[in-house]
Design an enzyme around this catalytic site. Sequence first.
Site, mmCIF file in Angstrom:
data_model
loop_
_atom_site.group_PDB
_atom_site.id
_atom_site.type_symbol
_atom_site.label_atom_id
_atom_site.label_comp_id
_atom_site.label_asym_id
_atom_site.label_seq_id
_atom_site.Cartn_x
_atom_site.Cartn_y
_atom_site.Cartn_z
ATOM 1 N N ALA A 83 -4.736 15.136 5.074
ATOM 2 C CA ALA A 83 -3.643 15.360 4.135
ATOM 3 C C ALA A 83 -3.257 16.834 4.131
ATOM 4 C CB ALA A 83 -4.064 14.929 2.730
ATOM 5 N N GLY B 61 -8.302 12.532 6.152
ATOM 6 C CA GLY B 61 -7.432 11.369 6.046
ATOM 7 C C GLY B 61 -7.057 10.777 7.385
ATOM 8 N N GLU C 222 -9.909 8.589 8.171
ATOM 9 C CA GLU C 222 -9.832 7.435 7.269
ATOM 10 C C GLU C 222 -8.737 6.466 7.714
ATOM 11 O OE1 GLU C 222 -11.328 9.438 3.086
ATOM 12 O OE2 GLU C 222 -9.410 10.058 3.929
ATOM 13 N N GLU D 288 -13.676 17.635 3.855
ATOM 14 C CA GLU D 288 -13.208 17.774 2.470
ATOM 15 C C GLU D 288 -14.055 18.724 1.629
ATOM 16 O OE1 GLU D 288 -11.514 13.825 3.855
ATOM 17 O OE2 GLU D 288 -13.366 14.957 4.124
#
Length: 255
Positions: A64, A110, A113, A133
């Site tokens: 992200a 992300g 993911e 993260e």
Amino acid sequence: MSNVILSVTGPTAELRLDNPDKMNAFTAGMVEQLGQHLEEIERRTDVSCVLVTATGERAFCTGADILAWGALSPSEFARHWVRDGHRVFDRLARLSKPTIAVLNGHAFGGGLELAAACDVRVMAPHATLALPETGVGIVPGWSGTQRLARLVPEPVLKEMALFGRRIGAERALQVGLVAEVAEDVRAVALKMAERAGRLSPRAVEITKSMIHAAQGEDRGAMVEAIGAAAIAATEDRAEGVSAFAEKRKPKFPGT
């Protein structure tokens, strides 16, 4: 201008992340676009397989965009950014058609993911995987600690999430996270999609649902969908609908 591009060639759909200036990092708009494309793909009967790809060779997706979520309030971050991403990634994971993540470059946060939400993954030799993260003061928010925990051994996931280690292509292949490592990952994915296109679409869809039910991926909905498909083909269902339309008591044949 869309940063998630949908194209369909024959029975194969391709969803391409197109934000190369930011290494294909997700913005809120991209999350929304991905969700809209998935809704369209689900309803298309001419699509038998879906490739998730990205522009460029350096990165599949680096997660992200920090500038997109960094200024959000805590409530906005939790209620919208995290939940919207989860909703769309869950939609990808539960797509009735088989999906292939084409990891042409690095997949971080992300991006990893997103790849985990696909059914299988193919990976370029130079690509790496990471969950960075905690290095920016947050936690994985789009299923990194949940769906990935079903795909890789716990020590490997902890190595990535708690210690910030990157996983290379050969290691990813070794632990079963990727199906194949190849220089031309898109060509490999297209061959897989071609094979999928020769199989029974309904048999593939139901088989995928059964596997997901065993894994706990939206188990309740999967079980009920399989049951609904089975009952839809019965004469009892046809009699029930006819009796309702004709305002009479049904006489179920039991077949």
